[in-house]
Design a protein around this motif. Structure first.
Motif, PDB file in Angstrom:
ATOM      1  N   HIS A   6       0.836  -1.199   0.000  1.00  0.00           N
ATOM      2  CA  HIS A   6       0.000   0.000   0.000  1.00  0.00           C
ATOM      3  C   HIS A   6       0.870   1.248   0.000  1.00  0.00           C
ATOM      4  O   HIS A   6       1.900   1.298   0.681  1.00  0.00           O
ATOM      5  N   PHE A   7       0.424   2.273  -0.760  1.00  0.00           N
ATOM      6  CA  PHE A   7       1.145   3.535  -0.872  1.00  0.00           C
ATOM      7  C   PHE A   7       0.141   4.670  -0.731  1.00  0.00           C
ATOM      8  O   PHE A   7      -1.034   4.512  -1.058  1.00  0.00           O
ATOM      9  N   VAL A  18      -2.712   3.832  -3.300  1.00  0.00           N
ATOM     10  CA  VAL A  18      -2.490   2.798  -4.309  1.00  0.00           C
ATOM     11  C   VAL A  18      -2.239   1.471  -3.602  1.00  0.00           C
ATOM     12  O   VAL A  18      -1.492   1.416  -2.630  1.00  0.00           O
ATOM     13  N   THR A  19      -2.855   0.419  -4.121  1.00  0.00           N
ATOM     14  CA  THR A  19      -2.574  -0.938  -3.663  1.00  0.00           C
ATOM     15  C   THR A  19      -1.957  -1.685  -4.838  1.00  0.00           C
ATOM     16  O   THR A  19      -2.526  -1.707  -5.936  1.00  0.00           O
ATOM     17  N   VAL A  20      -0.787  -2.277  -4.604  1.00  0.00           N
ATOM     18  CA  VAL A  20      -0.110  -3.079  -5.618  1.00  0.00           C
ATOM     19  C   VAL A  20      -0.079  -4.503  -5.101  1.00  0.00           C
ATOM     20  O   VAL A  20       0.494  -4.781  -4.055  1.00  0.00           O
ATOM     21  N   GLN A  21      -0.730  -5.396  -5.830  1.00  0.00           N
ATOM     22  CA  GLN A  21      -0.716  -6.810  -5.469  1.00  0.00           C
ATOM     23  C   GLN A  21       0.250  -7.500  -6.412  1.00  0.00           C
ATOM     24  O   GLN A  21       0.046  -7.526  -7.621  1.00  0.00           O
ATOM     25  N   THR A  22       1.335  -8.024  -5.848  1.00  0.00           N
ATOM     26  CA  THR A  22       2.375  -8.640  -6.658  1.00  0.00           C
ATOM     27  C   THR A  22       2.071 -10.122  -6.867  1.00  0.00           C
ATOM     28  O   THR A  22       1.229 -10.700  -6.203  1.00  0.00           O
ATOM     29  N   GLY A  23       2.766 -10.719  -7.767  1.00  0.00           N
ATOM     30  CA  GLY A  23       2.606 -12.129  -8.087  1.00  0.00           C
ATOM     31  C   GLY A  23       2.850 -12.329  -9.575  1.00  0.00           C
ATOM     32  O   GLY A  23       3.436 -11.463 -10.237  1.00  0.00           O
ATOM     33  N   VAL A  28      -2.846  -3.318  -9.899  1.00  0.00           N
ATOM     34  CA  VAL A  28      -2.681  -1.990  -9.316  1.00  0.00           C
ATOM     35  C   VAL A  28      -4.054  -1.335  -9.248  1.00  0.00           C
ATOM     36  O   VAL A  28      -4.755  -1.245 -10.261  1.00  0.00           O
ATOM     37  N   GLU A  29      -4.449  -0.883  -8.041  1.00  0.00           N
ATOM     38  CA  GLU A  29      -5.715  -0.184  -7.864  1.00  0.00           C
ATOM     39  C   GLU A  29      -5.433   1.173  -7.244  1.00  0.00           C
ATOM     40  O   GLU A  29      -4.689   1.275  -6.272  1.00  0.00           O
ATOM     41  N   PRO A  73       7.781  -3.013  -4.410  1.00  0.00           N
ATOM     42  CA  PRO A  73       7.149  -2.148  -5.400  1.00  0.00           C
ATOM     43  C   PRO A  73       7.387  -0.673  -5.101  1.00  0.00           C
ATOM     44  O   PRO A  73       7.726  -0.299  -3.976  1.00  0.00           O
ATOM     45  N   ARG A  74       7.164   0.157  -6.119  1.00  0.00           N
ATOM     46  CA  ARG A  74       7.361   1.595  -5.989  1.00  0.00           C
ATOM     47  C   ARG A  74       6.278   2.292  -6.792  1.00  0.00           C
ATOM     48  O   ARG A  74       5.887   1.826  -7.866  1.00  0.00           O
ATOM     49  N   CYS A  75       5.765   3.418  -6.269  1.00  0.00           N
ATOM     50  CA  CYS A  75       4.734   4.192  -6.958  1.00  0.00           C
ATOM     51  C   CYS A  75       5.136   5.662  -6.999  1.00  0.00           C
ATOM     52  O   CYS A  75       5.685   6.183  -6.034  1.00  0.00           O
TER      53      CYS A  75
END
Length: 92
Positions: A6-7, A18-23, A28-29, A73-75
């Motif tokens: 989360h960012f 921003v939520t980044v779900q990795t995998g 990205v939402e 991750p980075r935003c």
């Protein structure tokens, strides 16, 4: 393994999260003032760009660039006429 990151940043009186779900497929939402305004997916660690609008009068176009990896991750929030701003990670 999927993991959520989360960012958050405040810009011009508006909250951008921003939520980044990795995998295998990164998701990205983007939320502006708590409302979902952008969504994107990408495969692997490829960067993704999500176009949003800040609810000013008139609306201000903006872009969130998210990089799912490798690593953490980075935003970055990009608004025309302002410097790009790295978004701070949030723990949930």
């Amino acid at each position: 393994m999927r993991r959520r990151h989360h960012f958050h940043i405040d810009h011009a009186g508006h909250s951008v999260s921003v939520t980044v779900q990795t995998g295998h497929k990164a998701v990205v939402e983007v939320l502006v003032d708590g409302k979902s305004t952008g969504y994107a997916t990408t495969s692997g660690d490829r960067p993704v760009t999500v176009h949003i609008e800040l609810p000013t009068d008139p609306p201000t176009p903006a872009t969130v660039r998210a990089t799912a990896g490798p690593g953490i991750p980075r935003c970055v929030l990009e608004v025309p006429g302002a410097e790009s701003q790295v978004m701070s990670p949030r723990l949930f």
